[in-house]
Enzyme design. Sequence first.
Site, short mmCIF file in Angstrom:
data_model
loop_
_atom_site.label_atom_id
_atom_site.label_comp_id
_atom_site.label_asym_id
_atom_site.label_seq_id
_atom_site.Cartn_x
_atom_site.Cartn_y
_atom_site.Cartn_z
N GLY A 30 0.98 -1.14 0.06
CA GLY A 30 -0.17 0.12 0.13
C GLY A 30 0.74 1.25 0.04
N GLY B 221 5.70 -2.80 3.57
CA GLY B 221 5.32 -3.08 4.96
C GLY B 221 5.59 -4.48 5.39
N THR C 155 6.21 -7.07 2.28
CA THR C 155 7.38 -6.74 1.53
C THR C 155 8.63 -7.01 2.29
OG1 THR C 155 6.28 -4.59 0.94
CG2 THR C 155 8.63 -4.58 0.59
N ASP D 155 -0.27 1.53 8.78
CA ASP D 155 -0.84 0.63 9.93
C ASP D 155 0.33 0.63 11.00
OD1 ASP D 155 -1.79 -1.89 7.40
OD2 ASP D 155 -2.69 -0.14 8.16
N ARG E 55 -26.74 11.96 16.48
CA ARG E 55 -26.27 10.49 15.90
C ARG E 55 -25.36 9.76 16.57
NH1 ARG E 55 -27.22 12.58 9.86
NH2 ARG E 55 -29.55 12.04 9.49
N MET F 149 -8.66 2.34 8.15
CA MET F 149 -7.83 1.31 7.61
C MET F 149 -7.18 0.51 8.81
SD MET F 149 -6.32 2.36 4.03
CE MET F 149 -7.31 1.95 2.65
N ARG G 40 -24.90 6.49 11.71
CA ARG G 40 -24.38 6.47 10.10
C ARG G 40 -23.15 6.08 10.13
NH1 ARG G 40 -29.12 7.14 9.68
NH2 ARG G 40 -29.99 8.83 8.46
N ARG H 62 -4.32 7.58 2.80
CA ARG H 62 -3.17 7.35 2.41
C ARG H 62 -2.84 8.46 1.24
NH1 ARG H 62 -3.68 1.17 1.19
NH2 ARG H 62 -2.86 1.97 -0.81
#
Length: 381
Positions: free
Chosen positions: A35, A134, A137, A159, A194, A201, A298, A307
Amino acid sequence: MDKQIVNHYNEHRIYSDEREAHKLRRKIGILTSGGDCPGLNAAIRGVAKAAYERFDVEFVGIADGYRGLIEGDYRTMSQSEFSGILTLGGTILGTSRRPYRNMQVIEDDNVDKVAQMKSNYKKMGLDCLVTLGGNGTHKTANLLSEEGLNVIGLPKTIDNDIFGTDVTFGFHTAVDIATDVVDRIHTTANSHGRIMVIELMGNKAGWLTLYAGIAGGADIVLLPEMPYSLDSVISSIEKRIENHHRFTIIVIAEGAYDKAMAKMKSKERVQFLKDKNFPSISYYLASEIESKTGLETRVVMPGHYVRGGNPSPYDRILSTQFGSYAARLIEKEKYGQTVAMVDGLITSNPLKVAASQTKFVPKDHQMVKCGKDIGISFGQE
Ligand code: F6P
């Protein structure tokens, strides 16, 4: 990660050894894999600028991560290509995902990927291969290192789940962006009264959700490492209503799941959501909350937005530190290493350390304790 383990792995801290740089020559292949994230170009620039400063060097840019190394898609780069990219998001080399689990599998194309990578490394006449990526890899980088190639890794991912380093580049920029999302959702949540479920991610590790949850003032933080109880989430919401709060903000990692799903394998969890027509965990959670409380709920999914764009100053600095340290490792031919930050100091670990395991959020991590201290629910009670 406690000190003695880290010290055991750290074979050296080469900044203390300021040997006069003698003129030497290196031909370096460089690739970005997995990523993308802001900071990749700053790290590429860091490696290159430090290398050009310290020795004679030629860079070969390998396109789209391991794809380019497998297929021989690479070209010599000019020094000017490394200027003007410090603040540029994404990666000038392109990237792709080549899952480590398939690297040693010969598929229908009948290509032996490892043999191809070794042969192209040789064809390029490289002294060293630099991989920015990451966990996956690093696993492939370690495999190539064990196959005899000279490899240096740099830890990249939003991450922040690479073992052996306090932080990866890309992580803090993602925290900044995700925190802005949480901040902005507060006003609309308050206006409508709400429950807002923000999915971030983080398939396996919840660092981004944890940090953005605390920075953004979320009320409930749900992590893959701590399967949540729906009843606990609902009672946290009801407690807020009793305390006259009009809204509740929940941040949840895309890889989080409830205690019932904890008994399933990850593939079964994906199928479970698919069978119920939920695109992801946050839609399932929102539907459960709405059906059990009758409260308007929601879902917000910033997804790849976190990213995108330019790296934060923090990540520009971190990427430059990592990149320049990588150039020193190459100068000293300290291969088979991945750069790291440990207790605030730039150092490196053997590639096999980063390849060996994922850095998950420990249940007793100080940031989890901090969240609990200020009343954040992790869906555990
Ligand atoms: O590995 C970083 C990451 O952003 C994960 O957080 C996320 O699950 C994954 O990449 C998304 O992968 P892709 O960009 O291939 O959709």
